[in-house]
Structure formats: structure tokens, C-alpha cells
Design a protein around this motif. Structure first.
Motif, PDB file in Angstrom:
ATOM      1  N   GLU A 117      14.284 -36.411 -13.858  1.00  0.00           N
ATOM      2  CA  GLU A 117      13.554 -37.527 -13.808  1.00  0.00           C
ATOM      3  C   GLU A 117      14.077 -38.322 -12.504  1.00  0.00           C
ATOM      4  O   GLU A 117      15.301 -38.411 -12.561  1.00  0.00           O
ATOM      5  CB  GLU A 117      13.149 -38.045 -15.010  1.00  0.00           C
ATOM      6  CG  GLU A 117      14.163 -38.827 -15.431  1.00  0.00           C
ATOM      7  CD  GLU A 117      13.852 -39.439 -16.763  1.00  0.00           C
ATOM      8  OE1 GLU A 117      14.669 -40.275 -17.169  1.00  0.00           O
ATOM      9  OE2 GLU A 117      12.637 -39.233 -17.281  1.00  0.00           O
ATOM     10  N   GLN A 118      13.000 -38.971 -11.862  1.00  0.00           N
ATOM     11  CA  GLN A 118      13.694 -39.850 -10.751  1.00  0.00           C
ATOM     12  C   GLN A 118      12.759 -41.028 -10.530  1.00  0.00           C
ATOM     13  O   GLN A 118      11.641 -40.797 -11.185  1.00  0.00           O
ATOM     14  CB  GLN A 118      13.886 -39.284  -9.241  1.00  0.00           C
ATOM     15  CG  GLN A 118      14.670 -38.218  -9.419  1.00  0.00           C
ATOM     16  CD  GLN A 118      13.884 -36.688  -8.966  1.00  0.00           C
ATOM     17  OE1 GLN A 118      13.049 -36.765  -8.225  1.00  0.00           O
ATOM     18  NE2 GLN A 118      14.443 -35.846  -9.535  1.00  0.00           N
ATOM     19  N   ILE A 119      13.009 -42.046 -10.022  1.00  0.00           N
ATOM     20  CA  ILE A 119      12.434 -43.428  -9.583  1.00  0.00           C
ATOM     21  C   ILE A 119      12.374 -43.209  -8.297  1.00  0.00           C
ATOM     22  O   ILE A 119      13.439 -43.144  -7.295  1.00  0.00           O
ATOM     23  CB  ILE A 119      12.752 -44.545 -10.145  1.00  0.00           C
ATOM     24  CG1 ILE A 119      12.943 -44.525 -11.560  1.00  0.00           C
ATOM     25  CG2 ILE A 119      12.171 -45.960  -9.779  1.00  0.00           C
ATOM     26  CD1 ILE A 119      11.560 -44.652 -12.497  1.00  0.00           C
ATOM     27  N   LEU A 120      11.359 -43.638  -7.494  1.00  0.00           N
ATOM     28  CA  LEU A 120      11.037 -43.628  -6.002  1.00  0.00           C
ATOM     29  C   LEU A 120      11.506 -45.106  -5.848  1.00  0.00           C
ATOM     30  O   LEU A 120      10.921 -46.153  -6.130  1.00  0.00           O
ATOM     31  CB  LEU A 120       9.776 -43.314  -5.426  1.00  0.00           C
ATOM     32  CG  LEU A 120       9.462 -43.212  -4.211  1.00  0.00           C
ATOM     33  CD1 LEU A 120      10.184 -41.761  -3.711  1.00  0.00           C
ATOM     34  CD2 LEU A 120       8.152 -42.962  -3.721  1.00  0.00           C
ATOM     35  N   TYR A 121      12.562 -45.231  -4.788  1.00  0.00           N
ATOM     36  CA  TYR A 121      12.984 -46.441  -4.288  1.00  0.00           C
ATOM     37  C   TYR A 121      12.625 -46.883  -2.942  1.00  0.00           C
ATOM     38  O   TYR A 121      12.530 -45.831  -2.129  1.00  0.00           O
ATOM     39  CB  TYR A 121      14.494 -46.510  -4.364  1.00  0.00           C
ATOM     40  CG  TYR A 121      15.288 -46.699  -5.639  1.00  0.00           C
ATOM     41  CD1 TYR A 121      15.800 -47.939  -5.956  1.00  0.00           C
ATOM     42  CD2 TYR A 121      15.098 -45.950  -6.706  1.00  0.00           C
ATOM     43  CE1 TYR A 121      16.417 -48.267  -7.363  1.00  0.00           C
ATOM     44  CE2 TYR A 121      15.659 -46.256  -8.040  1.00  0.00           C
ATOM     45  CZ  TYR A 121      16.320 -47.684  -8.073  1.00  0.00           C
ATOM     46  OH  TYR A 121      16.799 -47.792  -9.401  1.00  0.00           O
ATOM     47  N   LYS A 122      12.209 -48.080  -2.693  1.00  0.00           N
ATOM     48  CA  LYS A 122      12.004 -48.597  -1.352  1.00  0.00           C
ATOM     49  C   LYS A 122      13.145 -49.330  -0.989  1.00  0.00           C
ATOM     50  O   LYS A 122      13.607 -50.314  -1.681  1.00  0.00           O
ATOM     51  CB  LYS A 122      10.853 -49.432  -1.240  1.00  0.00           C
ATOM     52  CG  LYS A 122      10.394 -49.596  -0.161  1.00  0.00           C
ATOM     53  CD  LYS A 122       9.053 -50.510  -0.124  1.00  0.00           C
ATOM     54  CE  LYS A 122       8.425 -50.779   1.475  1.00  0.00           C
ATOM     55  NZ  LYS A 122       6.906 -51.353   1.152  1.00  0.00           N
ATOM     56  N   ILE A 123      13.913 -48.921   0.207  1.00  0.00           N
ATOM     57  CA  ILE A 123      14.905 -50.091   0.509  1.00  0.00           C
ATOM     58  C   ILE A 123      14.559 -50.546   1.698  1.00  0.00           C
ATOM     59  O   ILE A 123      13.907 -49.963   2.711  1.00  0.00           O
ATOM     60  CB  ILE A 123      16.241 -48.899   0.914  1.00  0.00           C
ATOM     61  CG1 ILE A 123      16.537 -47.812  -0.198  1.00  0.00           C
ATOM     62  CG2 ILE A 123      17.091 -49.818   1.233  1.00  0.00           C
ATOM     63  CD1 ILE A 123      16.007 -46.247   0.264  1.00  0.00           C
ATOM     64  N   LYS A 124      14.588 -51.871   1.516  1.00  0.00           N
ATOM     65  CA  LYS A 124      14.353 -52.651   2.953  1.00  0.00           C
ATOM     66  C   LYS A 124      15.501 -53.450   3.464  1.00  0.00           C
ATOM     67  O   LYS A 124      16.127 -53.973   2.472  1.00  0.00           O
ATOM     68  CB  LYS A 124      13.255 -53.720   2.198  1.00  0.00           C
ATOM     69  CG  LYS A 124      11.863 -53.263   1.942  1.00  0.00           C
ATOM     70  CD  LYS A 124      10.928 -54.119   1.062  1.00  0.00           C
ATOM     71  CE  LYS A 124       9.852 -54.766   1.869  1.00  0.00           C
ATOM     72  NZ  LYS A 124       9.040 -55.673   1.119  1.00  0.00           N
ATOM     73  N   LYS A 125      15.491 -53.322   4.728  1.00  0.00           N
ATOM     74  CA  LYS A 125      16.623 -53.977   5.361  1.00  0.00           C
ATOM     75  C   LYS A 125      16.103 -55.166   6.203  1.00  0.00           C
ATOM     76  O   LYS A 125      15.193 -54.744   7.207  1.00  0.00           O
ATOM     77  CB  LYS A 125      17.382 -52.957   6.141  1.00  0.00           C
ATOM     78  CG  LYS A 125      18.707 -53.629   6.515  1.00  0.00           C
ATOM     79  CD  LYS A 125      19.573 -52.481   7.327  1.00  0.00           C
ATOM     80  CE  LYS A 125      20.781 -52.235   6.703  1.00  0.00           C
ATOM     81  NZ  LYS A 125      21.801 -51.373   7.676  1.00  0.00           N
ATOM     82  N   ASN A 126      16.430 -56.441   6.130  1.00  0.00           N
ATOM     83  CA  ASN A 126      15.874 -57.401   6.851  1.00  0.00           C
ATOM     84  C   ASN A 126      16.450 -57.605   8.142  1.00  0.00           C
ATOM     85  O   ASN A 126      17.481 -57.011   8.781  1.00  0.00           O
ATOM     86  CB  ASN A 126      15.706 -58.880   6.202  1.00  0.00           C
ATOM     87  CG  ASN A 126      16.830 -59.489   5.700  1.00  0.00           C
ATOM     88  OD1 ASN A 126      17.999 -59.189   6.523  1.00  0.00           O
ATOM     89  ND2 ASN A 126      17.159 -60.237   4.968  1.00  0.00           N
ATOM     90  N   VAL A 127      15.956 -58.639   9.163  1.00  0.00           N
ATOM     91  CA  VAL A 127      16.605 -58.606  10.434  1.00  0.00           C
ATOM     92  C   VAL A 127      17.900 -59.214  10.336  1.00  0.00           C
ATOM     93  O   VAL A 127      18.735 -58.809  11.311  1.00  0.00           O
ATOM     94  CB  VAL A 127      15.955 -59.507  11.440  1.00  0.00           C
ATOM     95  CG1 VAL A 127      14.452 -59.039  11.672  1.00  0.00           C
ATOM     96  CG2 VAL A 127      15.856 -61.150  10.496  1.00  0.00           C
ATOM     97  N   HIS A 128      18.724 -59.680   9.223  1.00  0.00           N
ATOM     98  CA  HIS A 128      19.927 -60.022   9.226  1.00  0.00           C
ATOM     99  C   HIS A 128      20.646 -58.761   8.712  1.00  0.00           C
ATOM    100  O   HIS A 128      22.036 -59.212   8.358  1.00  0.00           O
ATOM    101  CB  HIS A 128      20.067 -61.304   8.309  1.00  0.00           C
ATOM    102  CG  HIS A 128      19.170 -62.329   8.814  1.00  0.00           C
ATOM    103  ND1 HIS A 128      19.630 -63.245   9.950  1.00  0.00           N
ATOM    104  CD2 HIS A 128      18.097 -62.931   8.455  1.00  0.00           C
ATOM    105  CE1 HIS A 128      18.626 -63.865  10.139  1.00  0.00           C
ATOM    106  NE2 HIS A 128      17.606 -63.962   9.341  1.00  0.00           N
TER     107      HIS A 128
END
Length: 113
Positions: free
Chosen positions: A85-96
Motif C-alpha cells: 500500500e502506498q499514498i500518492l504524494y504531490k511534491i511542490k517546490k516554490n520559486v525559492h
């Protein structure tokens, strides 16, 4: 993905599968895809940074190489967890370059080899 993006890089561990994918995609007219044979956990540092990274296999933890290879700003999606089992992760990187992780839905993908 090639119809939605300017260019797609794909990594396949198995040499035969990588070669087969390239041999099948290019004659079908998909000229904006480049298949690389290698360990996907390492990403493709020579071509980084990437606008988006999409993992089609599950990892026990997010490889730091994927996060480092995202552009500022950039978005990644990866299933994280055990083989069962897994969880779908969203990785967000901002301009900094600051990174946030968002857990999304439960899922099951094949594990990264």
C-alpha cells in the motif's frame, strides 16, 4: 505525456525494455520522448532541472535526487509506501526552492526495483 509536454524523459532499469520502448515509440511518431536505461531512483541529473517529475513506481521514501532535480517552481508526483500500500504524494517546490509534500490518495503501484 508526450502529447501534453514539450519533451518527456523516461528511465527504465531493464535494458531490453528501454530499447524496446524507444524502438516502438519513435516509429509511431513520438519524437519528443527520450528513453534512458538506468536506475530511476537517481533521476537524470544531466538533464535536470525538470518542470515536472512523475513516478510510475512506488518508492519506500522519496528519493532526495528527485526533489533536487525539480525546478523552482516545480511539481512532482510519486507513490510512497510499502509494496502492499502506498499514498500518492504531490511534491511542490516554490520559486525559492522550498518544498512542501501533500498526501493525496491511497494507491498501489509496482515497487521501484
Amino acid at each position: 505525456l508526450s502529447l501534453l509536454c514539450h519533451f518527456v524523459y523516461s528511465i527504465e532499469l531493464d535494458t531490453k525494455l528501454a530499447r524496446s520502448a524507444a524502438e516502438r515509440l519513435h516509429p509511431l511518431g513520438y519524437q519528443n520522448i527520450e528513453i534512458h536505461q538506468g536506475d530511476g531512483q537517481n533521476g537524470l541529473i544531466a538533464y535536470a532541472p525538470f518542470d515536472k517529475i512523475i513516478a510510475a513506481c512506488a518508492v519506500p521514501t522519496l528519493p532526495t535526487s528527485w526533489i533536487k532535480q525539480l525546478k523552482n517552481p516545480g511539481i512532482g508526483v510519486a507513490p510512497v509506501g510499502s509494496a502492499a500500500e502506498q499514498i500518492l504524494y504531490k511534491i511542490k517546490k516554490n520559486v525559492h526552492g522550498e518544498t512542501t509534500l501533500e498526501q493525496d490518495i491511497a494507491c498501489v503501484f509496482v515497487p521501484l526495483i
